[in-house]
Design an enzyme around this catalytic site. Structure first.
Site, PDB file in Angstrom:
ATOM      1  CD  GLU A   1     -93.975  -9.734 -15.988  1.00  0.00           C
ATOM      2  OE1 GLU A   1     -92.854  -9.771 -16.517  1.00  0.00           O
ATOM      3  OE2 GLU A   1     -94.328 -10.495 -15.062  1.00  0.00           O
TER       4      GLU A   1
ATOM      5  CE  LYS B   1     -93.277  -5.704 -16.993  1.00  0.00           C
ATOM      6  NZ  LYS B   1     -93.487  -6.386 -18.283  1.00  0.00           N
TER       7      LYS B   1
ATOM      8  CD  GLU C   1     -89.236  -9.728 -25.282  1.00  0.00           C
ATOM      9  OE1 GLU C   1     -90.112  -8.867 -25.330  1.00  0.00           O
ATOM     10  OE2 GLU C   1     -88.809 -10.207 -24.210  1.00  0.00           O
TER      11      GLU C   1
ATOM     12  CD  GLU D   1     -89.690 -14.003 -13.893  1.00  0.00           C
ATOM     13  OE1 GLU D   1     -89.568 -13.241 -14.888  1.00  0.00           O
ATOM     14  OE2 GLU D   1     -90.693 -14.015 -13.166  1.00  0.00           O
TER      15      GLU D   1
END
Length: 422
Positions: free
Chosen positions: A268, A179, A224, A406
């Site tokens: 992900e 990733k 986050e 996104e």
């Protein structure tokens, strides 16, 4: 290692005084028109910091941790509310994403005045003051909205960025990496210097469930939380996997269900959760990692979210934990060293302090460190200009055009704050 220290102690030791105050109202209203200031606010709780008693510029979280430990041992703290989480002298910081590949510098500052609110507790801390000198600063009267803000492009065009995403997908499908999180930027320029207090007001108003931050020109509203350390408990919120609304007719429940079933987003997310759990494990006597994520709903996007908790010993503080966790797969990729190399080679962008830890720590090792997302940076030499950032996690099933969309959705909070959301 770069290190620059600016002290304003005036003597070998410094007095700090913390007193309980009446409800001060919106914390952001105390941010001054000029001079250094900081903020870290969620749902009206957190703090604002005014002025600087000391400042440390470095390129390593570990160095900042050592410096704060030395400095905090020189502070004599007189408090009316000992033991209350977040009260007293604190260090507030913003750190680069990749110090080995950035011309920016990380910074840790000690505010001279802190005004805070948490759980019905209100306080003020002043460094260099006694109890007889604890009057609240004046609240501001007004802030200025951006004058003629205009988006003027970024380091690369959208077509180039999507082509690079395609290259990374090929690397992943060839098993060269699992990733990679790729970011892009957008410059917004106004006719006059930007008042970051205005942008912070809009972010707090529009995105109350996020952590709104302001540290040394870095501003944003991140969903986050890299970690919170409170006593022996550490908590980390992992976000990876995103869906967004396009128009008001889309059913949010349907979107949430699609996200929860998306194998691409689940994959992900699993990479990100595993990276945080593995980084925390050496510091925790016990740890809880939920088997399945929940869906975090924000005004413009939804994320898969997992809250990891663990118990840590008294010798492991919040800054040391932030150093261990950063960079996680949520903002970098996995394996970390390969993802960092690919980002450096293909992204054509100095992220600076974007996607780095931003937050605070106190004298006892407690604190909160978020990831500097959904934000941008204003530099002293160009106060009328802000560089916005947004990223997307690329895995084997990624579609470059969807990943571009996104990043566009993730730019919305700052564009709204700047008055460019239409």
């Amino acid at each position: 290692m770069l290190a620059r220290v600016i002290l304003d102690f005036g003597s070998a030791r410094m007095r700090a005084t913390t007193v309980a105050i009446d409800d001060p109202g919106p914390l952001e209203a105390f941010l001054p028109e000029s001079g250094p200031c900081t903020a870290f606010i969620r749902r009206g709780e957190g703090f604002v910091g005014l002025g600087e008693a000391a400042r440390f510029e470095t390129d390593r979280l570990e160095a900042a941790d050592v410096w704060w430990d030395e400095i905090s041992n020189q502070i004599d703290h007189d408090s009316e509310m000992p033991g209350e989480f977040g009260t007293g002298p604190i260090a507030v910081g913003s750190f680069t994403f990749d110090p080995d590949r950035s011309e920016d510098r990380s910074v840790l500052v000690i505010p001279r005045i802190i005004i805070g609110r948490r759980g019905g507790v209100f306080w003020m801390t002043k460094l260099g003051a006694a109890r007889g000198d604890m009057a609240l600063p004046a609240r501001r009267e007004r802030v200025a909205s951006p004058v003629n803000p205009t988006a003027v492009g970024g380091a690369m065009g959208e077509d180039i960025w999507t082509r690079i995403v395609g290259e990374v997908v090929d690397l992943i499908r060839n098993d060269e990496v699992h990733k990679v999180v790729l970011a892009r930027d957008l410059i917004v320029r106004a006719d006059e210097p930007l008042d970051l207090r205005y942008l912070l007001d809009r972010l707090i108003e529009n995105y109350p469930m996020t952590w709104a931050y302001l540290v040394d020109g870095m501003i944003g509203a991140t969903p986050e939380l890299l970690l919170r350390r409170q006593g022996g408990l550490v908590t980390s919120r992992v976000l990876a996997g995103t869906v967004w609304r396009e128009g008001d007719t889309v059913d949010p429940l349907q979107l949430a269900a699609e996200l929860a079933r998306s194998q691409k987003d689940i994959s992900e997310h699993e990479f990100a959760v595993a990276s945080v759990a593995e980084a925390l494990a050496p510091y925790c006597q016990a740890m809880n990692v939920p088997e399945a994520p929940s869906v975090l709903k924000l005004p413009n996007v939804m994320h898969l979210a997992t809250d990891i908790t663990g118990s840590v010993g008294p010798d492991t503080g919040a800054l040391a934990l932030a150093a261990a966790l950063h960079p996680s797969a949520a903002v970098c990729g996995t394996p970390t060293h390969l993802a960092l190399d690919i980002i450096s080679e293909l992204e054509s962008l100095d992220r600076g302090r974007y996607a780095g830890p931003v937050g605070w720590t106190d004298m006892y090792g407690d604190g909160e460190w978020a990831i500097a997302l959904r934000g941008g940076q204003v530099r002293p030499e160009t106060p009328q200009e802000i560089q916005l950032f947004a990223g997307a996690g690329i895995v084997a099933d990624s579609d470059p055009s969807v990943e571009l969309a996104e990043t566009g959705a993730k730019l919305v909070p700052m564009l709204q704050a700047l008055g460019l959301d239409s």
